[in-house]
Enzyme design. Structure first.
Site, PDB file in Angstrom:
ATOM      1  N   TYR A 140       0.833  -1.214   0.000  1.00  0.00           N
ATOM      2  CA  TYR A 140       0.000   0.000   0.000  1.00  0.00           C
ATOM      3  C   TYR A 140       0.865   1.259   0.000  1.00  0.00           C
ATOM      4  O   TYR A 140       0.658   2.184  -0.785  1.00  0.00           O
ATOM      5  CB  TYR A 140      -0.936  -0.013   1.215  1.00  0.00           C
ATOM      6  N   PHE A 142       3.915   1.505  -0.922  1.00  0.00           N
ATOM      7  CA  PHE A 142       4.674   1.592  -2.167  1.00  0.00           C
ATOM      8  C   PHE A 142       3.845   2.265  -3.254  1.00  0.00           C
ATOM      9  O   PHE A 142       4.320   3.147  -3.976  1.00  0.00           O
ATOM     10  CB  PHE A 142       5.103   0.193  -2.619  1.00  0.00           C
ATOM     11  N   HIS A 152      36.702   9.732 -51.830  1.00  0.00           N
ATOM     12  CA  HIS A 152      35.245   9.786 -51.696  1.00  0.00           C
ATOM     13  C   HIS A 152      34.759  11.238 -51.602  1.00  0.00           C
ATOM     14  O   HIS A 152      33.863  11.652 -52.353  1.00  0.00           O
ATOM     15  CB  HIS A 152      34.834   9.000 -50.441  1.00  0.00           C
ATOM     16  N   GLU A 153      35.340  12.004 -50.685  1.00  0.00           N
ATOM     17  CA  GLU A 153      34.893  13.386 -50.493  1.00  0.00           C
ATOM     18  C   GLU A 153      35.261  14.264 -51.683  1.00  0.00           C
ATOM     19  O   GLU A 153      34.521  15.182 -52.031  1.00  0.00           O
ATOM     20  CB  GLU A 153      35.495  13.965 -49.208  1.00  0.00           C
ATOM     21  N   HIS A 210      32.532  13.801 -54.242  1.00  0.00           N
ATOM     22  CA  HIS A 210      31.373  14.620 -53.904  1.00  0.00           C
ATOM     23  C   HIS A 210      31.595  16.071 -54.326  1.00  0.00           C
ATOM     24  O   HIS A 210      30.719  16.707 -54.923  1.00  0.00           O
ATOM     25  CB  HIS A 210      31.130  14.583 -52.388  1.00  0.00           C
ATOM     26  N   ASP A 253      24.970   7.631 -48.096  1.00  0.00           N
ATOM     27  CA  ASP A 253      24.729   8.298 -49.381  1.00  0.00           C
ATOM     28  C   ASP A 253      23.688   7.535 -50.194  1.00  0.00           C
ATOM     29  O   ASP A 253      22.794   8.139 -50.804  1.00  0.00           O
ATOM     30  CB  ASP A 253      26.037   8.384 -50.184  1.00  0.00           C
TER      31      ASP A 253
END
Length: 496
Positions: free
Chosen positions: A40, A42, A334-335, A338, A409
């Site tokens: 109770y 609790f 990779h860059e 882009h 990507d």
């Protein structure tokens, strides 16, 4: 209530003593009562503690006015109009207007919904109580409903104590509390809690002081139960959208007014470069710029501090680990791919280039700021796909294979191709995305991506010397600004 508890406790103790005197073994009864009492208390502590927190909510240490909220002019105007029934209560009554009971703020995270609610309380001189939707849901039946009742009681009590004629209850993350009934099949606690909120809102009487207004905030209005959105509950929905460029400029003014700037004009450039940023992002950006200046032990925040802060907010903090030489070359290629395709199809679009790891990215191409754009043509979307695919195509041309670094990507490129189809810009013409067979959608997206990849490969094949020079240079220098990039790339030499 407390008197009844005392009577029950005293009677139980007396009964145990009598049974003990009569020779009965009361140990099982004592253990049973102890277990019941523990359970109770609790439950009481679970409900009572959270109710107390919910009643306190967000404490307004210093009042916030609508003037302190930038980039939300439309939302502020709509909200002020909805608050007139509090500000001009007598005039509203004379006109026979039914006052609003609830206002729903709808928008992405970080756009200022909580600030708007706090400003509404200051604007109307109302008592303010805030809580989160998650505070009202527990595994124990009836606890959430009790907390809702207590929240409304606390709001009225607080308004009376502060001698205010009105109170505003702000519930953040309303979708947790107000989700459509029946969606939580595991237990009915969610539905009981929502039902109690509906009952409390129905019980709001604008003729009785203190007047109560419920302001809810959510970024998932589609999840809310229709009963919450009907007239008489949340009567008004206010859209709190991401700020436009002018709005971002005013937000930056607000968050830098206590910061020493070398040149305030830099905020115009930052406002242009931060399309899609929320107010929270811009506040973090201004704070990060000040931190960077402090690290350098300088007294003024310079332009490069803001530029670095933009990268940090977008990508995260620089990582200490350094990729291997082979990985570094792959990232550089990779860059560079882009950057070359971006500058070829959109001249003047490259702002900076880096292979310094940040967050989950090993490299990053930052595009030059442009005016906010909300509509795109087929040609513009296809160019965006080409830029997205350029990194992987460059790896394939120079290193003869691809890597997992292009995964993000590819996901973005596929989403863009899907958008082309669903907006009627593909060879299929006008379609309904929901009715389109998945196989047909797949084949159309695949055909779009293949065409864009072929165009991208032609551009990079014609720019092999620049690709090799650019990737070798970025390996040595790690960071490359716009001027340095243009020293290597001549924008007038290559055509798409």
């Amino acid at each position: 209530m407390y008197r009844l508890k005392e009577v029950v406790a005293g009677s139980s103790l007396a009964l145990l003593m009598v049974l003990g005197i009569m020779g009965f073994n009361v140990t099982p009864l004592v253990l049973l009562l102890a277990l019941i009492g523990t359970f109770y208390f609790f439950i009481q502590s679970q409900g009572g503690l959270k109710l107390k927190n919910a009643g306190q909510g967000v404490k307004i240490s210093s009042p916030i006015s609508f003037a302190d909220i930038g980039g939300q002019d439309t939302a502020v105007k709509e909200l002020q109009e909805a608050l007139q029934f509090i500000v001009k209560a007598e005039e509203i009554a004379q006109m026979g207007i039914r006052p609003l009971k609830g206002v729903l703020l709808v928008g992405p995270p970080g756009t200022g919904k909580t600030l708007l609610a706090r400003a509404a309380a200051a604007y109307t001189s109302s008592s303010f109580i805030a809580a989160s939707g998650g505070e009202f849901v527990e595994i124990y039946a009836g606890v959430g409903a009790r907390r809702i009742r207590q929240l409304f009681q606390d709001a009225r009590k607080k308004a009376s104590g502060e001698k205010s004629k009105s109170a505003i209850i702000f519930i953040d993350e309303l979708e947790v509390l107000g989700a459509k009934r029946g969606t939580h099949s595991s237990h009915m606690e969610y539905d009981q809690t929502l039902n109690q909120l509906l009952v409390e809102m129905d019980g709001i009487d604008s003729r009785v002081e203190p007047r109560v207004l419920v302001i809810g905030a959510t970024n998932r209005a589609d999840m809310l139960d229709p009963a919450l959105l009907r007239p008489g509950r949340f009567d008004r929905q206010v859209q709190v959208n991401l700020p436009d460029r002018e709005g971002r400029r005013r937000i930056l003014d607000i968050h830098t007014r206590n910061k020493p700037l070398a040149d305030p004009k830099v905020l115009d450039e930052i406002a242009r470069a931060t399309f899609g940023f929320s107010g929270a992002h811009l506040e973090s950006l201004a704070n990060e710029a000040a931190i960077l200046a402090l690290r350098e032990d300088v007294s003024l925040i310079e332009s490069h501090h803001f530029s670095e802060a933009v990268n940090k907010v977008i990508m995260g903090e620089k990582l200490q680990r350094r990729p291997s030489e082979a990985e570094l070359r792959r990232v550089a290629v990779h860059e560079s791919g882009h950057a070359i395709v971006s500058e070829t199809v959109e001249p003047g679009s490259v702002s900076s280039l880096t292979i310094v790891p940040r967050g989950r990215a090993l490299g990053f191409l930052r595009k030059a700021p442009r005016d906010d754009q909300y509509l795109y043509t087929l040609d513009e979307m296809e160019k965006q796909i080409m830029i997205m695919l350029a990194g992987a195509v460059a790896e394939e041309l120079v290193l003869e294979d691809r890597s997992t670094g292009a995964r993000n990507d590819f996901e973005q490129a596929w989403e863009k191709a899907r958008q082309i189809v669903e907006t009627g810009l593909s060879s299929l013409g006008v379609v309904n995305g929901d009715d389109l067979p998945s196989r047909l959608l797949y084949e159309e997206c695949k055909e779009i991506l293949q065409r864009m990849e072929d165009k991208t490969r032609i551009i990079l094949n014609n720019s092999r010397d620049i690709l090799n020079t650019l990737s070798a240079t970025i390996i040595e220098e790690e960071n490359m600004d716009r001027n340095r990039f243009y020293e290597i790339f001549n924008p007038g030499s290559y055509q798409a």
